[in-house]
Structure formats: C-alpha cells, structure tokens
Write a protein that holds these residues in place. Structure first.
Motif, PDB file in Angstrom:
ATOM      1  N   ILE A  61       2.228 -16.901 -19.943  1.00 26.21           N
ATOM      2  CA  ILE A  61       1.219 -16.730 -18.740  1.00 26.21           C
ATOM      3  C   ILE A  61       0.818 -15.188 -18.401  1.00 26.21           C
ATOM      4  N   GLU A  62      -0.384 -15.015 -18.291  1.00 24.69           N
ATOM      5  CA  GLU A  62      -0.806 -13.697 -18.294  1.00 24.69           C
ATOM      6  C   GLU A  62      -0.973 -13.306 -17.065  1.00 24.69           C
ATOM      7  N   PRO A  63      -0.371 -12.283 -16.335  1.00 24.90           N
ATOM      8  CA  PRO A  63      -0.807 -11.991 -14.749  1.00 24.90           C
ATOM      9  C   PRO A  63      -2.138 -11.651 -14.420  1.00 24.90           C
ATOM     10  N   SER A  64      -2.530 -12.688 -13.408  1.00 27.86           N
ATOM     11  CA  SER A  64      -4.049 -12.731 -13.123  1.00 27.86           C
ATOM     12  C   SER A  64      -3.874 -11.543 -11.756  1.00 27.86           C
ATOM     13  N   PRO A  65      -4.966 -11.530 -11.452  1.00 31.36           N
ATOM     14  CA  PRO A  65      -5.134 -10.575 -10.016  1.00 31.36           C
ATOM     15  C   PRO A  65      -4.289 -11.071  -9.118  1.00 31.36           C
ATOM     16  N   ASP A  66      -4.196 -12.230  -8.823  1.00 34.09           N
ATOM     17  CA  ASP A  66      -3.369 -12.904  -7.608  1.00 34.09           C
ATOM     18  C   ASP A  66      -1.963 -12.448  -7.899  1.00 34.09           C
ATOM     19  N   THR A  67      -1.482 -12.290  -9.048  1.00 32.30           N
ATOM     20  CA  THR A  67      -0.081 -11.810  -9.264  1.00 32.30           C
ATOM     21  C   THR A  67       0.126 -10.489  -8.576  1.00 32.30           C
ATOM     22  N   TYR A  68      -0.790  -9.461  -9.306  1.00 31.52           N
ATOM     23  CA  TYR A  68      -1.009  -8.101  -8.865  1.00 31.52           C
ATOM     24  C   TYR A  68      -1.086  -7.932  -7.323  1.00 31.52           C
ATOM     25  N   VAL A  69      -1.951  -8.815  -6.848  1.00 36.11           N
ATOM     26  CA  VAL A  69      -2.105  -8.519  -5.139  1.00 36.11           C
ATOM     27  C   VAL A  69      -0.631  -8.771  -4.606  1.00 36.11           C
ATOM     28  N   SER A  70      -0.044  -9.958  -5.084  1.00 37.11           N
ATOM     29  CA  SER A  70       1.351 -10.209  -4.488  1.00 37.11           C
ATOM     30  C   SER A  70       2.018  -8.914  -4.612  1.00 37.11           C
ATOM     31  N   LEU A  71       2.102  -8.281  -5.717  1.00 37.69           N
ATOM     32  CA  LEU A  71       3.164  -7.118  -5.770  1.00 37.69           C
ATOM     33  C   LEU A  71       2.581  -5.987  -4.954  1.00 37.69           C
ATOM     34  N   LEU A  72       1.325  -5.829  -5.060  1.00 38.24           N
ATOM     35  CA  LEU A  72       0.778  -4.986  -4.081  1.00 38.24           C
ATOM     36  C   LEU A  72       1.085  -5.245  -2.547  1.00 38.24           C
ATOM     37  N   ASN A  73       1.110  -6.410  -2.065  1.00 37.95           N
ATOM     38  CA  ASN A  73       1.472  -6.649  -0.878  1.00 37.95           C
ATOM     39  C   ASN A  73       2.793  -6.296  -0.450  1.00 37.95           C
ATOM     40  N   VAL A  74       3.860  -6.481  -1.340  1.00 39.50           N
ATOM     41  CA  VAL A  74       5.195  -6.213  -0.992  1.00 39.50           C
ATOM     42  C   VAL A  74       5.191  -4.561  -0.999  1.00 39.50           C
ATOM     43  N   TYR A  75       4.681  -4.157  -1.753  1.00 36.58           N
ATOM     44  CA  TYR A  75       4.744  -2.503  -1.831  1.00 36.58           C
ATOM     45  C   TYR A  75       4.070  -1.997  -0.459  1.00 36.58           C
ATOM     46  N   ALA A  76       2.901  -2.775  -0.093  1.00 35.81           N
ATOM     47  CA  ALA A  76       2.393  -2.383   1.048  1.00 35.81           C
ATOM     48  C   ALA A  76       3.084  -2.606   2.421  1.00 35.81           C
ATOM     49  N   GLU A  77       3.710  -3.693   2.515  1.00 36.19           N
ATOM     50  CA  GLU A  77       4.767  -4.034   3.525  1.00 36.19           C
ATOM     51  C   GLU A  77       5.845  -2.622   3.699  1.00 36.19           C
ATOM     52  N   ARG A  78       6.169  -2.160   2.385  1.00 35.83           N
ATOM     53  CA  ARG A  78       7.379  -1.158   2.385  1.00 35.83           C
ATOM     54  C   ARG A  78       6.748   0.421   2.635  1.00 35.83           C
ATOM     55  N   GLY A  79       5.298   0.414   2.682  1.00 33.43           N
ATOM     56  CA  GLY A  79       4.682   1.590   2.652  1.00 33.43           C
ATOM     57  C   GLY A  79       4.657   2.589   1.454  1.00 33.43           C
ATOM     58  N   ASP A  80       5.114   1.995   0.473  1.00 35.19           N
ATOM     59  CA  ASP A  80       5.167   2.589  -0.906  1.00 35.19           C
ATOM     60  C   ASP A  80       3.883   2.960  -1.754  1.00 35.19           C
ATOM     61  N   TRP A  81       3.214   3.977  -1.468  1.00 32.63           N
ATOM     62  CA  TRP A  81       1.940   4.205  -1.868  1.00 32.63           C
ATOM     63  C   TRP A  81       1.937   4.574  -3.311  1.00 32.63           C
ATOM     64  N   ASP A  82       2.915   5.296  -3.851  1.00 30.85           N
ATOM     65  CA  ASP A  82       3.002   5.846  -5.400  1.00 30.85           C
ATOM     66  C   ASP A  82       3.199   4.467  -6.125  1.00 30.85           C
ATOM     67  N   ALA A  83       4.198   3.442  -5.714  1.00 35.12           N
ATOM     68  CA  ALA A  83       4.224   2.094  -6.551  1.00 35.12           C
ATOM     69  C   ALA A  83       2.765   1.443  -6.239  1.00 35.12           C
ATOM     70  N   MET A  84       2.162   1.406  -5.292  1.00 28.45           N
ATOM     71  CA  MET A  84       0.918   0.595  -5.109  1.00 28.45           C
ATOM     72  C   MET A  84      -0.103   1.419  -6.192  1.00 28.45           C
ATOM     73  N   LYS A  85      -0.041   2.724  -6.391  1.00 28.44           N
ATOM     74  CA  LYS A  85      -1.081   3.147  -7.201  1.00 28.44           C
ATOM     75  C   LYS A  85      -0.560   2.777  -8.730  1.00 28.44           C
ATOM     76  N   GLN A  86       0.532   2.938  -8.873  1.00 25.89           N
ATOM     77  CA  GLN A  86       0.943   2.373 -10.403  1.00 25.89           C
ATOM     78  C   GLN A  86       0.576   0.771 -10.609  1.00 25.89           C
ATOM     79  N   THR A  87       0.583   0.221  -9.572  1.00 28.01           N
ATOM     80  CA  THR A  87       0.469  -1.204  -9.906  1.00 28.01           C
ATOM     81  C   THR A  87      -1.075  -1.343 -10.007  1.00 28.01           C
ATOM     82  N   LEU A  88      -1.916  -0.668  -9.301  1.00 24.58           N
ATOM     83  CA  LEU A  88      -3.316  -0.842  -9.469  1.00 24.58           C
ATOM     84  C   LEU A  88      -3.708  -0.257 -10.795  1.00 24.58           C
ATOM     85  N   GLU A  89      -3.033   0.816 -11.316  1.00 25.59           N
ATOM     86  CA  GLU A  89      -3.419   1.230 -12.732  1.00 25.59           C
ATOM     87  C   GLU A  89      -3.080   0.369 -13.564  1.00 25.59           C
ATOM     88  N   ALA A  90      -1.873  -0.274 -13.383  1.00 28.60           N
ATOM     89  CA  ALA A  90      -1.450  -1.515 -14.416  1.00 28.60           C
ATOM     90  C   ALA A  90      -2.377  -2.433 -14.418  1.00 28.60           C
TER      91      ALA A  90
END
Length: 1426
Positions: free
Chosen positions: A275-304
């Motif tokens: 199963i290739e991750p779709s935007p929904d999976t990436y959004v789930s990961l971005l949401n958990v980083y957003a809750e933690r306030g980890d902007w660096d991890a969010m940038k990396q996820t967006l780039e991925a």
C-alpha cells in the motif's frame, strides 16, 4: 467480539508485533482490495481528523458517560409497522427534498446549519414513518458538517436523532452504527468501543470492515494501541483487508501513546504491505507532529510527501492548521499557509476552518486564516468588501468579548477587507438578541463617532415587551439615554407605553427614572388618543394656532379609526378642511391638499364592504359637507375611491364623490378561446388501378389517383411494378408521382433510375422542388454509388431553389455523411461536407463535421484526423471527435501530435476542458497514474455532464476498470456528486449481474460516508435480491412497480428462447417512465424498440418527446421526432410538445429557436399556451432582445383574445431588455408612460424590480426607484412604489423597505395590495417571517378579523402548533369570535401532533366553511343595502 476485547485488556502487544499483519498477501491482492479510502472518507468542506489529549489511564477503556449513551442509543428495533405505499411514496418525496436541500448546502458551502438540520428532522419526525435512509441522512449530518455547533451539542443532537428515529420504528442496520461511530470520531466524543460492540451484538447487528476500522480509530484517538491491536487481530482472523485508513489511525495511535518512532515506521510497513501512502497518511503524521509543535519534523514530512509525488490539497493542509491551533502552536500556521494553492474549493473550506476554530475558542487563529483569503485582496468590489461577514456573525454567536470583536473590525476595515464591519457586527448582535454584546458594541460604536439610532434598540426591547418586563424596558431606555439616543415617538408607543396601564403612568415612570425625552412625544401620543376617541376636542387642539406642527401620517390611522366609530361628521369635516389648508400637518414635499386628499382614500380603503354599507349615510353626509366647504380632490384619488366603492357594492356613493372632481373613466376587457381538428383517408392498390383504367378511358385527369397508386406501391416496396406503372402512364406523370418513385428507387439503391427520373421530371418542369427529405435521400444514394458530381449538383440545386432545412433534416444529413464516411473515400466525405457548408444549406455542427474525422480514424491516419479537426476549429470553432483522436494518439504514443491536439483544445474550449479531455483519454487507455495527476490539478472542479458521458461510454462498452478508477480518483474533486458516481458503478453491476462488485461498492460508500439517494438504494437492493443475497438496509418502496423479472436459470441450464416483444410490450413501460419523468430511461427503451423494428403508436413517440423536452434534452427530443416521422405517416408534434419545445428553448437560453417554433405553431393554426409565450418573452427580455419581443407582440395581436396574455408581460420584459442593453432611460420612459396614461389600470411591475435586484443592477434600481417615488408623490400612483416596497420585503431587505416606507408614507395605506401580498405568502410554508416583517413596519394596515385567519393558515402550513395555540389564545383574549375555518385548520394541527383540541371541531369539510364565510359576507352586504 465484545467478550474478546474485554479479555484482551490483560494481553500485551509490542509495536513490532502489531505491525506484522498476518493474513494479508503482500503480492497477491490488487491495490483496489487493499485501499478503499481513509478513515475520514469523503469529506465535504473541512472534515478534521479527531484530536484529543492522551488519556491519563490508557489501559482503561470504560467511560461511564459514554457507556450510558451507548446503552441508550444502540438498540435496534425488531419490527416495523406496515405503511401504505402512498404514505411511503410521500415520504420518499420529502426525503428527496431534504437530501437536495442538504446536498445543495454541502456543495456550495461544505456545511449545513443547525436550523436547517432541525427543520428537516422535525419534518421527518412529524410525518410519522421515517425510512432507514432518512435516519442515516440525519445521523451523518450531526458531525463535521456542523462547524458552527459545539462538539458536545453535535453529539447530543445525534443521540436525540437516534432515539427519536428508534421510537418511530426505524430498523437500524450496520450502516447506522457506522454512521454513529463516525459522528463520535468527528465530535471527539469519548465512548467505550467494547460496550458499543456489545450493544451491536445484542441487537443482532454484525459489524463489518468499516465498523472495525472506526473502532480502531477510536482506540487510537486515545492512544490505546492495545485495544486497536485486538481489533486488528480480529480483522486478520476474518481475512478482512487492512486498508490505508487503518494504517493512518495507527500513526495517530502510536503518537498519542508517546511512541513517535513507531508512528513514523508505519509508512515503510505500509509499503511493505503493498500500500503506497496517500495524502491521508501523510496528513495523519503531520497532525501528530503539529500536536507536539515539532516544526522540523513537519517540514521533513512535507518534503517526503512532495518527493513521493503525493500532492497535499488545501483541505489537507487545513487539517494540519487545525491541529496546530488546537494544540497552541499557532506560530507555525503561517508556514503551513504558505503552501496553499488556493484551489477552487478553497473559500468554502477555509470558511469552515474559520468557523471550527471560532467554535473551539481559537478566534485569533481563525482571524489569521481569514486574512489570507484570496478574494479579500481584490480591489474593492461589493462582494469582496464583505467576505468577513460569516466570521463576525459566528463570533457574536459564540459570545466573543466586544473588545475583541472591535479589534477584528478595525483590522478588517484598515485592510480594506470589509466596508463596515462594526455596523455589521452590531446588526448580528441585535439580530441574535445578544443584549450584553450589543450594548458593548454600541458604546464602542459611539466612541468611533458613528451615529446610533433609536431603532437599533427595538430588537432588544421586543422580547421585554412580550414578557411584560417593565423593569427591563425602563433599563433599556436608560441605556439609550446613556448612549445619547433620544427616545422617539415610535419607541414610546410601541415598546414603552404597552407595559404600563395608561399613558399617564408611562409618563410618570419616565420622569421617575430621570429619562429626558422629546417634549412633543407625549403630545403626539395624546393627539393619537384624541383622534381615536374625541374628534371635537381633536379639532379644538389642532386649530389652536399655537399648536406645533405634526405630520398627518403620525395620527392618520387613529383619525380614520375614530371617525369610523363616531357620529360626529361635523367635526370630521372641520378637521379635513383644516388639514386641506394648514401646512403644519403635511410634509415639506407635499401640499396640504394632496396629503389630506389621500386621507379620504385611506378612509374608504380601511373599510370592509360591510362597514361601507353600514355607514353609507354617514359617508354621504360627509362628502356632501366637504363639497359645501369647497373641498376638491385629484382625479386619481377619485378613481381609487370609485374602484373601492364598486368592489364594496356601494355604487350610490360614487356620484357623491364624483361631485368633488370633474373626470370619469371606463375599462373594458373580454376573452374567448377556440380550437379546430383535421383528418385524412387512403384506398388500396386494386381499386386504384381500376380507377386509373376507367379515368384513362374517359380521358379524365389521373394525377391524384396515380399519386395514390405510387404511394401504395412504395409502402409495399414494389419497385418493379411501380416502374411498369410509370411506363404505362408516362405522359400522365405528375411531380408528386415522380417524387414518390424517386424515393422508392433510392430505398432500393437504384441510383441510375433515380437520377433518370429526376432529370425527366426537371425536363417537364424545371421549377419543381422536391421535399427536403427526398432530396437528402437522393444525395445519399448518389454518393454511395460513386456519382459524386451528380450528388454535388443536387446539393447546389437545393441551394438555388432555397430548399428549407429544419432540425430533422440536419440530423438526416449527419446520417448521410456518416454512411458516406464508412463506404467512400475521405475525399468524397470532405467534398460532401464542404458543399453542404459552403452552399449555406445548414450551419456547421460538431455532428456534421465528425464523419470526416471518422473516415481518417478508420484509415488509421491520425495526423490527417487532427488536421481535419484543426481545420474545423479554425473555420467553424468546432472540435469533432477530439476524444477519439486523443485516445488514439495516446495509444500510439505520439507525444508531439498529442501536445498539438491539447494546445488546440485549450485554445478553443479552455484549460479545464483540455484537462478533462486528457483525464478521460488516460482512463480510456489504462494510464491511471497520469490520470491521477491530471485530476489533482489545483482549481479543477467537477463537470457532471462530462463525467456522465464517460460513465455511459464505459457502461455501454462494458469497461468496468476505467469506470472504477474514475470514481476512485474523483473522491476529493470539488463539487463531485459521490452518490451519482457510485450509481454509475451500480448501473454497470446491474447490467453484468455482478452482485459481489455491488456489495463491495456499498462498503466503499459507507467508508466514504456517502448519503445515498433512494434510487441508488433501490438499484442496489434489486441487484442483491436478484442474486438471492440479503439486503443489509431498509429498502425504500416506489409507487411504480416494474413487472417481476423471470428468474435466472442455473449456469448449466440451457437458455430459453427470447420472446419477441410487440409494440404493446414497450408502450406501457414507456408511458410509465414518461409519467415518472425518467427521460433518459425512456429514450433508451425507445431506441431499443426501434433497433428491434418495433413501431409504436404516435402518442407514445409524442409522450417521449414531451418527457425529453421537460428534462431539457432538446437534441434527443428532435431525434425522436425524426424517428417518429420515419415510422408513423404524417406524424406531427402535439400542441403540448410544441409548447414544451418553446419553454425548453427559453430555459436553455435559445429564445430565437423558440420564436421560430412559435411562428410555426401559428402557421399550423394552433394556439400556443400562455405559459410558453410568457417564458419566451421572459427569455428574450433576459437576453436584451427588444425586436424579438416585438415580434412576439405582433404574433399575439394576430391571435386576438385567444391567448388572454397580460399586456404587462410584454411591457415589463421590453423594459427589462432595455435595462439588459444598458438603456435604463428607455425602460423608465416606457414604464412611466404606462402609469401616467389616462386609461392606465395601474398594473404590477414587480417582475422588473425582482429581476433588477436579482441581477444586482444598482443603477437601474436607483432610477426605477426614483420613478416609483415620482409617480407616487406627483401623480398619486402608488402601484410601482408598492411593488418595490413588497419586493424588498420578499427578498428580506427589511431595512431598505423601511427607508422606502419613510420616503413614501402613503404605502401604508395601500390596503388591497398589502393584503394581496399577505394572501400570496400564505400559499406556501415558511413565509410567515415575511408577513411579520410587513406587520413590524405597518402594524395596523388591516383589521385583526381579516389578518388573524391568514396567520392561522400560515401556522398550519408550517405545522407550528405552538404558534397556532398562541394565536388562538390571543384571539380569545381580544374577544374575537374565531371563524370555523380557522378552528377546522387548528383542529387538524392538533390531530397531527397527537393531541386533542380544547374545543369542538367543526364537523364539515374545509370547502363547506370557506363557502359559508363567503355567503356570510354576501349576506352582510345585502342586509346593509336593505
């Protein structure tokens, strides 16, 4: 399952063990089985993933509050009462209305309002027999579609719906439980998944894949990986596919459990599972980083995500912003917002995000999003200057502090984002009755130097007066004084004095509270009191020279009421004489005589017929004394009084009024109708031949009989005998005989004989013109027999002889071209096409151009096909068969020609059409990855017509895969109707009898949270029942029952011979489909019958034509007409079909075609319907076609009185056409001439005002408004002003109507027009608000005895028992005798609510009591005359 979950609490699962998903085949199953949508499904608007803090005790999954809720709302009923088919049909219609209303709101705004939802809920509940589908609709609407409602309130509403539907007997199935789970997740409601499953088992409802996915999501929201693992293991044991939705939930679950590394590792595990991750999976990961306030991890996820070509749409980024705002990490919001692409659906999605944030108390974050709206950066149009309205209104609703609101208003105004934000915020606060916020805003409003008006306080005073809250009213007046607003006479009379026993007590209370007031206010109140009770004292007071000026309008109604109940005629005459002469009692713009003259009209207008008859002698004495003191009135006033007296049946008084003027007037009208028939007959060949022999021997003319003989031979297709007969009587041949014989030769493909006959006919008479259809048939025959030059000569002859072409002939030409394309060379097709177009026989169309492309495609010459298409585009701006060309180029891999083709499409039809062309071509050729990239283009929106075309193409060609891919890829497409998309797959399943695919489609619809229409449910149920499968939902019944289909034989049984259907076998289904309005199905069935050689009755063809026209399908309707003419001799469209053609052309913006049809109807001696002529004239007006309307006017004049068309239909639309053309002055001049004419009956021009206001044509509205005021003030012609005033009220522009009334006070006296407006509004439910608005502006324009029955009718139509009860009590408290018709209506309302009326219900029918009321009024008039 529930027991398994309880025992699993003690088990421990490691993250690595959890991620080893046994039972799934990494290489075996296709992607479609593994992927079926995200946990949020198809989101309308902004559907946020649920975010809640990690529970302190993660191992405990029993929440007492939630368990109670589940116990209350998770028990399905076992039985359902039988309901009649008629009731179910009515319910189906109501559900369709509700679904359309909700669907329209979701499509436009991505949300629904609580008011709308509650209204539909109450309507469905009151009906008493809700269906399972209606319950599903209501449940699914209680989640993220209500962004303006707090989360807990949403859940309470869902529980309320669940309980009520259960009480009304709805049978819940697994889809209802899944919907409730979805609502819990969207509303962040904590509940026990264990107990939820237990209640499902107790109700004998089996969970499905969607249920397990959502329970996993519920566990993961609270960080309970253990519970999620248990359900995951159970899914594996049942071999249920593990979809991306599950993996996305696990990302959230690991993060909430504090294991961020395991959350990150979910993505590679997904890839390992195929199963290739779709935007929904990436959004789930971005949401958990957003809750933690980890902007660096969010940038990396967006780039991925970017690197994986996984484009995040704007609504995906909005979910991340929502998570940042809720977790207090607002500082990162601008960084995420920079990635917005401002797609087409950006505005509604961003609005929903703002509303959600305000609801959650994050107003600053919401305002930050508001400021980046792209439309707000425009250059100051009226729309863009007020796009912050929704934000301010919701801030008021959520009771945001006034200081904060003022801060937002200041920024909005400084940024040129709103023209008057503070005024709008104050309006919202007053409208919502938020007293504290409103007063706070008023203080800040005044500090900014903005004026405060007394009427600002009326919305706050109204509920206080209703509650008789004296202290509250006094306090509010103190607030007015503190804010520097003086209390005016209207505020005193309407909102202050009613809460006191007397005016003196009110004045004393005012003094005691220290409120200062206009010195003349109570004096004016005193004048009103004197006018009502003591005319002599009123005259003494008014005639005192020291009495200050008072406008007559302030006490006119009181004066009229006082005179009607008084016998003091002498004092009334003195008062009238004083008003005629003294300028103290009129406005500056009016003369005293003009103002006082209108008092006389209002006096008569305020009376009922019974009152006028009863007071006839008093009125005669009054008029005679007025003449004695030389009072004269304008002619317009006399005419108005005369009309009223005639309607009151008191004509004796007219001569008394006539003595006050020197003019009379008469208006006459009449109308009639008529119609006419026709007939014909034929004879047989033997008799005809005998007759021919006899006539020939007698030397008489044979032409007519010979023609009939050829017609009979033509019907029998006997060419040899026909040619023999021609040789026998060659010297007697007529043009008609030649035409019939030529046509017969063409049908037998005898081109040589047909050509010889044509030449022979022309030698006899060169001026002869054949029928158009026979010419076309001859051309086709010549081309197919390689006689190209001869065919071209025939076409040129047609042009020279000016042969008339109609739509049917154009279709025939297409078939000729198509036949030539399949049998002749490309050059021959091109030659034929060029000759047709250059000679001007018909206008070029895509259909007529397509055969040339067909010829190139069949010869595999793609460059030639593209060149031919390009030539058509250059010469005729048409692109025939571009889809087939594009598909062929993609299959061939010719990128250079493909680029050229797409450039051509983009230039000709626009970029969106080009993208859809590529999308469908990629789907057609199996290039799904490329198609996915196309459909994800920012700004792309759904095109239902194009999608239906491709779906029909897939179904007819039995191509399931491209159809499935289209449905899958359009899940996030803006404005895409998901029920319709899945309906296409179900149609395919029905044709192929694939119940497994239909069942899988139903599961996907639940995952996506699609609300199915009833026709979709019936189709799915039919597929399952035909294959012996259980239907997992309540099937809505239809009033129309199709004949039972024969049972399918077993696979190994021999097929039974197919029965040959006759015309009668098709006739009943066709007529039934037409009756139901199913135009497409009827058209398909008709084509099927024609292919099988079945000839139907003329009425059947006509019914299908009418059904297609009613559906707006003009081209298909004309195809059926052509078919009918070729199958039924002398077929003609019926008058109904012709009128529908005119109406459809008008509705589709083709009024000129409608006009030509109208002329054709007249030529056939048919009378067009009034509605068709009206729609045609209106369409011409909308298009600014003045000359077209004038042509219609000439046609109408020729018809005489038959049509009975109002002259104002023509006049209003000519005026509207002038306005559309920018010539407002001509429109004003035309209308003004109508109203100033001596013979004018003062017709309505409300239609013009409505159209101008709907189009937002402010310049025209200003000039028309000035004209209306001019007519009212200078000519006492109040109809235009009344129309404008009532139109403003009808469009809820109450403030504008109020200002209009202030400028033209006489509007309050137009009793008949105002009462007509009230009567009209009582015809439909939901209109009482407009009547109340009218009453708020003109409270006493009609007597309560007249008004209250109308109000009672409104309450009954709205099914508002509470309001009806209150009105009934009010009528009793005021000593009124409630009429029997109102009692009958009220009793029916009590019965609907299951209550017993507190009075004896009148036993007769509604009609009986309506007739009784009419008779009562008639008797009252007769008694007064005697």
């Amino acid at each position: 399952m529930a027991a398994l979950l309880r025992s699993a609490r003690l088990l421990k699962f490691s993250p690595s063990g959890l991620l080893q998903i046994a039972g799934t085949k990494r290489t075996g199953p296709p992607l479609g089985r593994l992927y079926s949508g995200s946990v949020c499904g198809g989101r309308s608007g902004v559907c946020f993933r649920q975010i809640s803090p990690v529970s302190d005790n993660a191992s405990s999954r029993v929440w007492p509050y939630a368990v109670g809720c589940v116990r209350s709302y998770a028990v399905a009923t076992e039985h359902k009462d039988d309901v009649s088919t008629a009731v179910q049909s009515k319910q189906a219609q109501q559900f369709d209305w509700a679904l359309k209303k909700l669907d329209s709101s979701v499509r436009r705004t991505g949300r629904i309002t609580k008011t709308m939802l509650l209204r539909i809920f109450h309507d469905i509940s009151r009906a008493g027999y809700p269906s399972a589908n209606q319950a599903l609709l209501l449940l699914r609407s209680c989640g993220s579609l209500l962004p303006e409602v707090p989360l807990m309130e949403r859940t309470e509403l869902a529980h309320r719906v669940w309980k009520k539907m259960q009480e009304l007997g709805v049978q819940y199935d697994v889809s209802h439980y899944n919907a409730l789970l979805k609502v819990y997740l969207q509303n962040e409601f904590k509940f026990s998944p264990t107990d939820f499953l237990a209640k499902m088992e107790a109700a004998n409802i089996q969970p499905n894949r969607v249920t397990y996915q959502r329970l996993i999501a519920a566990y993961c929201e609270s960080g309970d990986i253990e519970g999620a693992s248990t359900i995951l293991g159970f899914m594996k044991s049942k071999d249920l596919p593990i979809t991306e939705a599950v993996f996305s939930s696990l990302v959230t679950g690991h993060a909430r459990a504090g294991d961020i590394e395991s959350a990150k590792n979910i993505l590679p595990v997904m890839r390992g599972a195929g199963i290739e991750p779709s935007p929904d999976t990436y959004v789930s990961l971005l949401n958990v980083y957003a809750e933690r306030g980890d902007w660096d991890a969010m940038k990396q996820t967006l780039e991925a995500a970017d690197a994986a070509e996984c484009n995040l749409m704007d609504r995906d980024l909005m979910q991340v912003i929502f998570s940042l705002a809720k977790s207090g990490n607002e500082k990162y919001i601008p960084h995420v917002a920079e990635r917005f692409r401002h797609e087409r659906g950006f505005i509604p999605d961003a609005m929903n995000l703002c509303l959600n944030l305000v609801t959650q108390g994050k107003v600053d974050s919401s305002f930050l999003i508001l400021k980046i709206f792209p439309s707000l950066q425009s250059d100051g149009s009226s729309d863009s200057m007020n796009l912050g309205n929704f934000f301010l209104r919701h801030c008021i609703t959520m009771e945001t502090p006034p200081e904060k609101i003022v801060q937002f208003c200041k920024e909005l105004q400084e940024g040129n984002m709103h023209s008057a934000p503070l005024s709008f915020a104050l309006f919202c606060a007053l409208d919502a009755r938020k007293t504290g916020i409103a007063l706070g805003l008023m203080k800040l409003y005044k500090e900014q130097g903005l004026p405060l008006r007394p009427h600002f306080f009326w919305p706050l005073l109204a509920p206080l007066v209703k509650e008789n809250n004296t202290a509250g009213v006094v306090d509010m007046l103190k607030n007015m004084q503190e804010l520097g607003v003086s209390v005016d006479i209207d505020t005193l009379s309407t909102y202050f004095t009613p809460v006191f026993p007397s005016p003196e007590a009110a004045e004393e209370a005012l003094k005691d509270t220290g409120i200062t007031m206009d010195s003349g206010a109570f004096l004016r109140l005193e004048i009103r009191s004197l006018a009502s009770n003591d005319l002599a004292k009123l005259y003494t007071t008014l005639s005192d020279p020291s009495f200050p000026p008072v406008d007559l309008t302030l006490f006119r109604n009181s004066l009229i009421a006082g005179f009607k109940k008084s016998s003091d005629v002498e004092s009334m005459v003195k008062i009238t004489q004083l008003l005629f002469k003294d300028e103290r009692f009129c406005k500056e713009t009016w003369s005293p005589s003009g103002s006082a003259s209108f008092l006389l009209y209002n006096l008569i207008d305020s009376m009922s017929a019974a009152e006028a008859s009863a007071q006839e002698e008093k009125l005669r004495k009054f008029f005679n004394q007025l003449r004695a003191v030389h009072i004269m009135i304008p002619f317009n006033i006399y005419r108005g009084i005369r009309n009223l007296l005639e309607s009151y049946q008191v004509p004796q008084l007219i001569k008394e009024v006539l003595l006050l003027v020197d003019r009379t007037d008469k208006v006459l009208s009449d109308s009639e109708t008529s119609e006419s028939p026709f007939s014909h007959a034929t004879t047989r060949l033997a008799a005809l031949e005998a007759t021919l022999t006899k006539l020939n021997e007698e030397g008489k003319a044979l032409g007519f009989v010979l023609k009939q003989a050829f017609q009979v031979l033509s019907q029998e297709e006997d060419l040899e005998r026909a040619l023999e007969l021609k040789r026998q009587y060659e010297d007697k041949m007529t043009v008609a005989s030649y035409a019939t014989l030529i046509n017969l030769c063409c049908r037998h493909n005898n081109a040589e004989e047909a050509l010889n006959l044509k030449r022979e006919m022309c030698r006899k008479d060169s001026s002869v013109v054949l029928n158009t259809s026979k010419y076309i048939t001859l051309v086709k025959t010549l081309f197919l027999n390689d006689k190209i030059e001869e065919a071209v000569d025939i076409l040129k002859e047609m042009k020279e002889k000016e042969v008339v072409f109609k739509d049917t002939h154009t279709t025939s030409l297409f078939h000729v071209l198509n036949a030539v394309a399949h049998h002749c060379s490309t050059s021959a097709v091109q030659r034929l096409q060029d000759t047709i177009f250059t000679s001007g026989l018909v206008k070029p169309t895509a259909n007529l151009c397509s055969p040339v492309i067909t010829s190139y495609l069949e010869s595999k010459d793609l460059s030639g096909a593209l060149a031919a298409a390009e030539e058509c585009q250059k010469r005729y701006n048409l692109l025939p068969r571009i889809h087939d060309i594009t598909t062929a180029l993609i299959e061939k891999g010719d990128t250079e020609l493909l680029q050229k083709a797409m450039d051509m499409v983009s230039h000709s039809l626009g970029e969106m059409a080009m993208l859809y062309e590529l999308f469908f071509a990629f789907l057609q050729t199996g290039r799904y990855r490329e198609a996915q990239k196309i459909i994800e283009t920012p700004g792309l929106r759904a095109k239902p017509g194009r999608m239906q075309w491709f779906a029909d193409k897939c179904i007819s060609n039995h191509q399931m895969e491209p159809l499935e891919k289209m449905v899958e890829m359009t899940v996030k497409l803006f404005e895409c109707d998901r029920d319709q998309m899945y309906g296409y797959i179900l149609r395919f399943c029905k044709e192929t009898n694939n119940w497994q695919k239909a069942d899988a489609t139903w599961t996907k619809m639940q995952e996506e949270n699609v609300i199915p229409r009833e026709k979709t449910l019936r189709l799915l149920a039919e597929i399952l029942k035909d294959n012996g499968q259980e239907v997992p939902f309540d099937v809505p019944e239809s009033w129309f029952k199709q004949p039972a289909a024969p049972q399918r034989g077993k696979p190994d049984s021999a097929p039974a011979p197919a029965a040959v259907k006759s015309g009668s076998d098709y006739q009943i289904p066709l007529l039934s489909l037409c009756k139901k309005g199913k135009a497409n199905e009827a058209y398909g069935l008709l084509m099927e019958a024609d292919v099988k050689g079945v000839v139907l009755a003329a009425t059947v063809y006509d019914h299908v034509v009418r059904c297609l026209l009613a559906n707006g399908s003009i081209d298909d309707a004309m195809t059926v007409v052509d078919l009918a003419k070729s199958r039924v001799a002398d077929f003609k469209m019926s008058a109904i079909a012709s009128n529908l053609f005119i109406i459809t052309c008008s509705a589709k913006g083709q009024p000129r075609d409608g006009l030509e049809k109208l002329k054709a109807i007249i030529e056939l001696d048919q009378v067009p319907s009034r509605i068709s002529v009206t729609r045609l004239v209106q369409s011409l007006g909308v298009h600014g076609d003045v000359s077209g309307i004038q042509e219609v006017e000439e046609v109408v004049k020729k018809l005489g009185p038959h049509l009975n068309l109002s002259s104002m239909v023509i006049t209003n639309n000519i005026a509207l056409a002038h306005i559309k053309n920018g010539d407002v002055d001509s429109a004003v001049e035309l209308l003004e001439g109508i109203y100033t004419s001596p013979k004018s009956t003062h017709p309505s021009m409300s239609f013009v005002f409505r159209k101008v206001m709907e189009d937002g044509h402010d310049q025209a509205l200003d000039k028309l408004s000035a004209m209306a005021e001019r007519l009212a003030n200078h000519f006492a012609c109040y109809r235009p002003a009344s129309d404008l005033f009532l139109q403003l009220l009808d469009m809820d522009k109450v403030e504008d109507a109020k200002f209009m009334l202030a400028r033209v006070n006489a509007l309050a006296e137009q009793k008949q027009v105002l009462l007509s407006f009230v009567s009209k509004k009582t015809q439909n439910p939901g209109e009482i608000g407009k009547i109340n608005n009218l009453l708020s502006l003109i409270p006493d324009f009609v007597e309560k005895e007249v008004l209250y029955p109308y109000l009672m009718k409104c309450h009954v139509l709205d099914v508002n028992l509470t309001a009806a009860k209150a009105l009934y009590e009010q009528m009793k408290s005021e000593g009124m005798v409630v009429d029997e018709l109102s009692l009958k209506r009220l009793a029916g309302l009590y019965h609907k609510a299951g209550e017993t009326p507190p009075f004896s219900e009148p036993p007769e029918s509604f009609k009986f009591y309506a007739d009784k009321l009419k008779e009562k009024f008639a008797n009252a008039k007769q008694t007064s005359e005697e």
